[in-house]
Design a protein around this motif. Sequence first.
Motif, PDB file in Angstrom:
ATOM      1  N   GLY A 129       0.782  -1.235   0.000  1.00 23.24           N
ATOM      2  CA  GLY A 129       0.000   0.000   0.000  1.00 23.24           C
ATOM      3  C   GLY A 129       0.810   1.279   0.000  1.00 23.24           C
ATOM      4  O   GLY A 129       0.234   2.365  -0.077  1.00 23.24           O
ATOM      5  N   ALA A 130       2.115   1.176   0.080  1.00 24.40           N
ATOM      6  CA  ALA A 130       2.954   2.384   0.134  1.00 24.40           C
ATOM      7  C   ALA A 130       3.335   2.831  -1.273  1.00 24.40           C
ATOM      8  O   ALA A 130       3.340   2.047  -2.218  1.00 24.40           O
ATOM      9  N   MET A 131       3.688   4.110  -1.390  1.00 27.38           N
ATOM     10  CA  MET A 131       4.307   4.611  -2.616  1.00 27.38           C
ATOM     11  C   MET A 131       5.762   4.166  -2.541  1.00 27.38           C
ATOM     12  O   MET A 131       6.481   4.551  -1.619  1.00 27.38           O
ATOM     13  N   MET A 132       6.170   3.351  -3.496  1.00 29.22           N
ATOM     14  CA  MET A 132       7.500   2.759  -3.454  1.00 29.22           C
ATOM     15  C   MET A 132       8.318   3.198  -4.658  1.00 29.22           C
ATOM     16  O   MET A 132       7.794   3.322  -5.758  1.00 29.22           O
ATOM     17  N   ASP A 133       9.601   3.410  -4.436  1.00 32.71           N
ATOM     18  CA  ASP A 133      10.559   3.571  -5.519  1.00 32.71           C
ATOM     19  C   ASP A 133      11.189   2.206  -5.711  1.00 32.71           C
ATOM     20  O   ASP A 133      11.838   1.678  -4.801  1.00 32.71           O
ATOM     21  N   VAL A 134      10.967   1.630  -6.879  1.00 32.30           N
ATOM     22  CA  VAL A 134      11.472   0.295  -7.171  1.00 32.30           C
ATOM     23  C   VAL A 134      12.581   0.419  -8.207  1.00 32.30           C
ATOM     24  O   VAL A 134      12.369   0.977  -9.276  1.00 32.30           O
ATOM     25  N   GLU A 135      13.758  -0.065  -7.840  1.00 34.28           N
ATOM     26  CA  GLU A 135      14.896  -0.036  -8.759  1.00 34.28           C
ATOM     27  C   GLU A 135      15.321  -1.461  -9.053  1.00 34.28           C
ATOM     28  O   GLU A 135      15.265  -2.321  -8.176  1.00 34.28           O
ATOM     29  N   LEU A 136      15.756  -1.683 -10.301  1.00 34.44           N
ATOM     30  CA  LEU A 136      16.266  -3.000 -10.640  1.00 34.44           C
ATOM     31  C   LEU A 136      17.214  -2.891 -11.816  1.00 34.44           C
ATOM     32  O   LEU A 136      17.139  -1.948 -12.614  1.00 34.44           O
ATOM     33  N   ILE A 137      18.100  -3.844 -11.876  1.00 34.65           N
ATOM     34  CA  ILE A 137      18.956  -4.011 -13.043  1.00 34.65           C
ATOM     35  C   ILE A 137      18.543  -5.336 -13.668  1.00 34.65           C
ATOM     36  O   ILE A 137      18.733  -6.407 -13.068  1.00 34.65           O
ATOM     37  N   ASN A 138      17.936  -5.242 -14.855  1.00 36.64           N
ATOM     38  CA  ASN A 138      17.493  -6.438 -15.560  1.00 36.64           C
ATOM     39  C   ASN A 138      18.679  -7.306 -15.931  1.00 36.64           C
ATOM     40  O   ASN A 138      19.754  -6.808 -16.232  1.00 36.64           O
ATOM     41  N   ASP A 139      18.444  -8.597 -15.945  1.00 38.35           N
ATOM     42  CA  ASP A 139      19.440  -9.558 -16.388  1.00 38.35           C
ATOM     43  C   ASP A 139      18.896 -10.193 -17.660  1.00 38.35           C
ATOM     44  O   ASP A 139      18.082 -11.098 -17.621  1.00 38.35           O
ATOM     45  N   GLY A 140      19.299  -9.678 -18.788  1.00 37.10           N
ATOM     46  CA  GLY A 140      18.848 -10.192 -20.079  1.00 37.10           C
ATOM     47  C   GLY A 140      18.493  -9.068 -21.035  1.00 37.10           C
ATOM     48  O   GLY A 140      19.299  -8.737 -21.874  1.00 37.10           O
ATOM     49  N   PRO A 141      17.340  -8.483 -20.926  1.00 37.95           N
ATOM     50  CA  PRO A 141      16.265  -8.721 -19.959  1.00 37.95           C
ATOM     51  C   PRO A 141      15.454  -9.981 -20.252  1.00 37.95           C
ATOM     52  O   PRO A 141      15.298 -10.369 -21.401  1.00 37.95           O
ATOM     53  N   VAL A 142      14.969 -10.576 -19.190  1.00 32.94           N
ATOM     54  CA  VAL A 142      14.057 -11.710 -19.275  1.00 32.94           C
ATOM     55  C   VAL A 142      12.841 -11.361 -18.433  1.00 32.94           C
ATOM     56  O   VAL A 142      12.973 -11.016 -17.260  1.00 32.94           O
ATOM     57  N   THR A 143      11.668 -11.422 -19.049  1.00 35.74           N
ATOM     58  CA  THR A 143      10.408 -11.109 -18.376  1.00 35.74           C
ATOM     59  C   THR A 143       9.407 -12.208 -18.683  1.00 35.74           C
ATOM     60  O   THR A 143       9.295 -12.655 -19.819  1.00 35.74           O
ATOM     61  N   ILE A 144       8.681 -12.624 -17.662  1.00 35.53           N
ATOM     62  CA  ILE A 144       7.634 -13.637 -17.838  1.00 35.53           C
ATOM     63  C   ILE A 144       6.420 -13.219 -17.010  1.00 35.53           C
ATOM     64  O   ILE A 144       6.566 -12.605 -15.953  1.00 35.53           O
ATOM     65  N   VAL A 145       5.244 -13.520 -17.520  1.00 37.64           N
ATOM     66  CA  VAL A 145       4.005 -13.225 -16.803  1.00 37.64           C
ATOM     67  C   VAL A 145       3.384 -14.548 -16.381  1.00 37.64           C
ATOM     68  O   VAL A 145       3.172 -15.439 -17.209  1.00 37.64           O
ATOM     69  N   ILE A 146       3.119 -14.659 -15.087  1.00 38.04           N
ATOM     70  CA  ILE A 146       2.462 -15.840 -14.538  1.00 38.04           C
ATOM     71  C   ILE A 146       1.052 -15.416 -14.140  1.00 38.04           C
ATOM     72  O   ILE A 146       0.882 -14.429 -13.423  1.00 38.04           O
ATOM     73  N   GLU A 147       0.058 -16.162 -14.613  1.00 42.72           N
ATOM     74  CA  GLU A 147      -1.332 -15.843 -14.278  1.00 42.72           C
ATOM     75  C   GLU A 147      -2.049 -17.104 -13.827  1.00 42.72           C
ATOM     76  O   GLU A 147      -1.722 -18.204 -14.257  1.00 42.72           O
ATOM     77  N   SER A 148      -3.043 -16.888 -12.989  1.00 41.25           N
ATOM     78  CA  SER A 148      -3.902 -17.967 -12.532  1.00 41.25           C
ATOM     79  C   SER A 148      -5.336 -17.473 -12.631  1.00 41.25           C
ATOM     80  O   SER A 148      -5.627 -16.338 -12.261  1.00 41.25           O
ATOM     81  N   ASP A 149      -6.204 -18.308 -13.153  1.00 36.26           N
ATOM     82  CA  ASP A 149      -7.601 -17.947 -13.341  1.00 36.26           C
ATOM     83  C   ASP A 149      -8.193 -17.410 -12.041  1.00 36.26           C
ATOM     84  O   ASP A 149      -8.156 -18.084 -11.021  1.00 36.26           O
ATOM     85  N   PRO A 150      -8.753 -16.191 -12.059  1.00 40.89           N
ATOM     86  CA  PRO A 150      -9.252 -15.591 -10.813  1.00 40.89           C
ATOM     87  C   PRO A 150     -10.453 -16.295 -10.201  1.00 40.89           C
ATOM     88  O   PRO A 150     -10.850 -15.962  -9.103  1.00 40.89           O
ATOM     89  N   LEU A 151     -11.020 -17.267 -10.877  1.00 36.67           N
ATOM     90  CA  LEU A 151     -12.140 -17.993 -10.288  1.00 36.67           C
ATOM     91  C   LEU A 151     -11.667 -19.199  -9.496  1.00 36.67           C
ATOM     92  O   LEU A 151     -12.469 -19.994  -9.045  1.00 36.67           O
ATOM     93  N   GLY A 152     -10.349 -19.333  -9.355  1.00 41.35           N
ATOM     94  CA  GLY A 152      -9.802 -20.411  -8.557  1.00 41.35           C
ATOM     95  C   GLY A 152      -9.563 -21.689  -9.318  1.00 41.35           C
ATOM     96  O   GLY A 152      -9.129 -22.672  -8.756  1.00 41.35           O
ATOM     97  N   SER A 153      -9.821 -21.691 -10.614  1.00 39.74           N
ATOM     98  CA  SER A 153      -9.616 -22.882 -11.427  1.00 39.74           C
ATOM     99  C   SER A 153      -8.154 -22.995 -11.807  1.00 39.74           C
ATOM    100  O   SER A 153      -7.687 -22.337 -12.710  1.00 39.74           O
ATOM    101  N   VAL A 154      -7.423 -23.852 -11.097  1.00 39.23           N
ATOM    102  CA  VAL A 154      -5.992 -24.000 -11.339  1.00 39.23           C
ATOM    103  C   VAL A 154      -5.747 -24.450 -12.774  1.00 39.23           C
ATOM    104  O   VAL A 154      -4.789 -24.045 -13.411  1.00 39.23           O
ATOM    105  N   GLY A 155      -6.661 -25.249 -13.337  1.00 38.10           N
ATOM    106  CA  GLY A 155      -6.493 -25.719 -14.713  1.00 38.10           C
ATOM    107  C   GLY A 155      -6.498 -24.598 -15.725  1.00 38.10           C
ATOM    108  O   GLY A 155      -6.024 -24.752 -16.838  1.00 38.10           O
ATOM    109  N   GLY A 156      -7.019 -23.436 -15.361  1.00 36.83           N
ATOM    110  CA  GLY A 156      -7.080 -22.321 -16.285  1.00 36.83           C
ATOM    111  C   GLY A 156      -5.898 -21.395 -16.199  1.00 36.83           C
ATOM    112  O   GLY A 156      -5.898 -20.334 -16.774  1.00 36.83           O
ATOM    113  N   SER A 157      -4.871 -21.796 -15.482  1.00 34.77           N
ATOM    114  CA  SER A 157      -3.725 -20.913 -15.304  1.00 34.77           C
ATOM    115  C   SER A 157      -2.863 -20.906 -16.548  1.00 34.77           C
ATOM    116  O   SER A 157      -2.915 -21.804 -17.368  1.00 34.77           O
TER     117      SER A 157
END
Length: 171
Positions: A129-157
């Motif tokens: 909940g805070a206002m944050m300053d986020v710093e990072l040094i990418n390695d690559g860069p490599v980015t991946i998005v992980i999602e899971s179905d918000p209805l709780g269906s693990v099979g839909g991830s």
Amino acid sequence: MRIVVQRVKSASVTVNHEKISSIGPGMMALVGLHENDTEENLKDCCRKLLAVKLWENDNGGQWRHGVKQRDLEILCVSQFTLYGTLSKKNQPDYKLAMKSIPAKEMYERFLSMLKENYKPEKVLDGQFGAMMDVELINDGPVTIVIESDPLGSVGGSSSSFTNHHDNGDTS
């Protein structure tokens, strides 16, 4: 649940000009909670985050080791804006994001799951909940998005993978 994961050489979070968390090599995980997320979503995303193979192995084989195999750190940052949408007037709308009080409880539960399934000292986070300053040094860069179905269906991830720098090819 939606997590944007970046492989990093280092990352840190600062709140009110004070650095509250920092890691060396590992992953930065921006964590967003959908209003309908359940405990099953947390478990699914925890498992995937700890299992995702973003590093080469000792023989140079690409995408063979995960954070646990390499004994690396994870920096989690809560980010409700991952469930933002744009109105017709291009104004952000966050109605799909979980409300603050239940989101804080779920986020803390997610951090606990990570710590229970890895090394607690290797899992760090920002300040919910805070206002944050986020710093990072990418390695690559490599980015991946992980999602899971918000209805709780693990099979839909699902997860999607973006590699902007693989074997010297920057296309």
